[in-house]
Design a protein around this motif. Sequence first.
Motif, PDB file in Angstrom:
ATOM      1  N   LEU A 154     -10.364 -14.288  -4.384  1.00 20.82           N
ATOM      2  CA  LEU A 154     -11.015 -14.445  -5.683  1.00 20.82           C
ATOM      3  C   LEU A 154     -10.014 -14.347  -6.830  1.00 20.82           C
ATOM      4  N   TRP A 155      -9.067 -13.399  -6.752  1.00 19.56           N
ATOM      5  CA  TRP A 155      -8.159 -13.115  -7.870  1.00 19.56           C
ATOM      6  C   TRP A 155      -6.748 -13.665  -7.665  1.00 19.56           C
ATOM      7  N   GLY A 156      -6.413 -14.086  -6.458  1.00 20.68           N
ATOM      8  CA  GLY A 156      -5.033 -14.453  -6.169  1.00 20.68           C
ATOM      9  C   GLY A 156      -4.556 -15.724  -6.833  1.00 20.68           C
ATOM     10  N   LYS A 157      -5.440 -16.536  -7.383  1.00 17.67           N
ATOM     11  CA  LYS A 157      -5.049 -17.818  -7.974  1.00 17.67           C
ATOM     12  C   LYS A 157      -4.620 -17.696  -9.436  1.00 17.67           C
ATOM     13  N   SER A 158      -4.722 -16.515 -10.012  1.00 17.67           N
ATOM     14  CA  SER A 158      -4.391 -16.337 -11.429  1.00 17.67           C
ATOM     15  C   SER A 158      -3.180 -15.418 -11.589  1.00 17.67           C
ATOM     16  N   SER A 159      -2.219 -15.848 -12.401  1.00 19.64           N
ATOM     17  CA  SER A 159      -1.037 -15.020 -12.673  1.00 19.64           C
ATOM     18  C   SER A 159      -1.341 -13.857 -13.613  1.00 19.64           C
ATOM     19  N   LEU A 160      -2.558 -13.818 -14.171  1.00 20.79           N
ATOM     20  CA  LEU A 160      -2.944 -12.705 -15.030  1.00 20.79           C
ATOM     21  C   LEU A 160      -3.282 -11.457 -14.234  1.00 20.79           C
ATOM     22  N   ASN A 161      -3.466 -11.590 -12.922  1.00 21.07           N
ATOM     23  CA  ASN A 161      -3.840 -10.467 -12.077  1.00 21.07           C
ATOM     24  C   ASN A 161      -2.616  -9.890 -11.378  1.00 21.07           C
ATOM     25  N   THR A 162      -2.720  -8.622 -11.004  1.00 21.31           N
ATOM     26  CA  THR A 162      -1.635  -7.919 -10.312  1.00 21.31           C
ATOM     27  C   THR A 162      -2.224  -7.068  -9.199  1.00 21.31           C
ATOM     28  N   ILE A 163      -1.590  -7.073  -8.049  1.00 17.60           N
ATOM     29  CA  ILE A 163      -1.990  -6.203  -6.949  1.00 17.60           C
ATOM     30  C   ILE A 163      -0.854  -5.219  -6.682  1.00 17.60           C
ATOM     31  N   ILE A 164      -1.193  -3.939  -6.522  1.00 15.00           N
ATOM     32  CA  ILE A 164      -0.213  -2.875  -6.311  1.00 15.00           C
ATOM     33  C   ILE A 164      -0.394  -2.322  -4.896  1.00 15.00           C
ATOM     34  N   PHE A 165       0.656  -2.395  -4.094  1.00 21.86           N
ATOM     35  CA  PHE A 165       0.632  -1.863  -2.732  1.00 21.86           C
ATOM     36  C   PHE A 165       1.240  -0.461  -2.733  1.00 21.86           C
ATOM     37  N   THR A 166       0.498   0.507  -2.195  1.00 17.27           N
ATOM     38  CA  THR A 166       0.963   1.893  -2.159  1.00 17.27           C
ATOM     39  C   THR A 166       1.172   2.404  -0.733  1.00 17.27           C
ATOM     40  N   GLU A 167       0.820   1.628   0.283  1.00 25.09           N
ATOM     41  CA  GLU A 167       0.951   2.049   1.671  1.00 25.09           C
ATOM     42  C   GLU A 167       2.420   2.026   2.102  1.00 25.09           C
ATOM     43  N   PRO A 168       3.004   3.172   2.484  1.00 26.00           N
ATOM     44  CA  PRO A 168       4.433   3.199   2.817  1.00 26.00           C
ATOM     45  C   PRO A 168       4.743   2.748   4.249  1.00 26.00           C
ATOM     46  N   ASP A 169       3.748   2.726   5.132  1.00 27.25           N
ATOM     47  CA  ASP A 169       4.016   2.479   6.553  1.00 27.25           C
ATOM     48  C   ASP A 169       3.627   1.079   7.004  1.00 27.25           C
ATOM     49  N   PHE A 170       3.360   0.186   6.047  1.00 29.61           N
ATOM     50  CA  PHE A 170       2.972  -1.172   6.435  1.00 29.61           C
ATOM     51  C   PHE A 170       3.634  -2.150   5.484  1.00 29.61           C
ATOM     52  N   SER A 171       4.142  -3.239   6.006  1.00 27.93           N
ATOM     53  CA  SER A 171       4.844  -4.223   5.189  1.00 27.93           C
ATOM     54  C   SER A 171       3.859  -4.957   4.279  1.00 27.93           C
ATOM     55  N   TYR A 172       4.105  -4.875   2.984  1.00 28.03           N
ATOM     56  CA  TYR A 172       3.213  -5.582   2.052  1.00 28.03           C
ATOM     57  C   TYR A 172       3.395  -7.087   2.150  1.00 28.03           C
ATOM     58  N   LEU A 173       4.571  -7.533   2.599  1.00 28.17           N
ATOM     59  CA  LEU A 173       4.790  -8.966   2.788  1.00 28.17           C
ATOM     60  C   LEU A 173       3.905  -9.514   3.900  1.00 28.17           C
ATOM     61  N   ASP A 174       3.722  -8.709   4.967  1.00 24.89           N
ATOM     62  CA  ASP A 174       2.823  -9.133   6.039  1.00 24.89           C
ATOM     63  C   ASP A 174       1.385  -9.185   5.550  1.00 24.89           C
TER      64      ASP A 174
END
Length: 250
Positions: free
Chosen positions: A3-23
């Motif tokens: 829903l939100w990934g198509k807009s550059s106005l949105n930001t997602i913050i990954f806080t999980e240290p034990d999982f690759s956010y790239l995956d």
Amino acid sequence: MELWGKSSLNTIIFTEPDFSYLDALAPYQPLAMKCVYCPIDTRLNFHQVSKLLKDIQPLHVVCPEPYTQPPPSQPHRSDLMLELQPPPMAYRRCSVLGLPFRRRYERIHLLPELAKSLVPSEIKAGVSVATVSAVLQSKDNKHVLQPVPKPAPVPPSKKRKRVIEEAPEVLNPKPLLSGAVPLEPFLAMLYKNGIREVKVEETADGHILHLQAEDVLIQLEEDGTHIICDNNEPLRTALRDLVLHFLQKL
């Protein structure tokens, strides 16, 4: 993400240290949304976090609401909560939180046609200034300066005459002044024009000149010049012209 990934106005913050956010992002590519990786060290306890925050002294702390009060099963355990000054801003699941971030400056974009119309004037080596008459459009936290629209033509009438008279004030702004008034050359200029009884007082921001015979005060400061002259408009105008002699018009 869909829903939100198509807009550059949105930001997602990954806080999980034990999982690759790239995956985590891979199945949703391509994404226009900005991604920030801020892993949280889950090994820290409340005492360590409180000590860390006291050392860092952040302006604002955002944390889940349960961290701001003791556990319901152990209401006496005040050590299992964050006690900070100023108090942390708490949030709940799926809540929207307004953060009190204040910026002193904003980035403003000039449209090419407006930029071409600017005529910079050099006020000192390597520094040029130009006056701008434009319309500021602010949308989605982006600011754009656009050219001032020209008044639409109207049939000849009194209204048209009024529009023609007012338009030059919008399209042709009054010149701005820059520079500083040097004290000694200004005193010499006053003496040359017959003003010889001048008492000079130094202030934190500049100087105050008391023209004793004329009972006039002139304040020469870093951010402005003021001429205090009562009931003598010709003298005030003459002193203004002497001040303008040392300033540069833009």
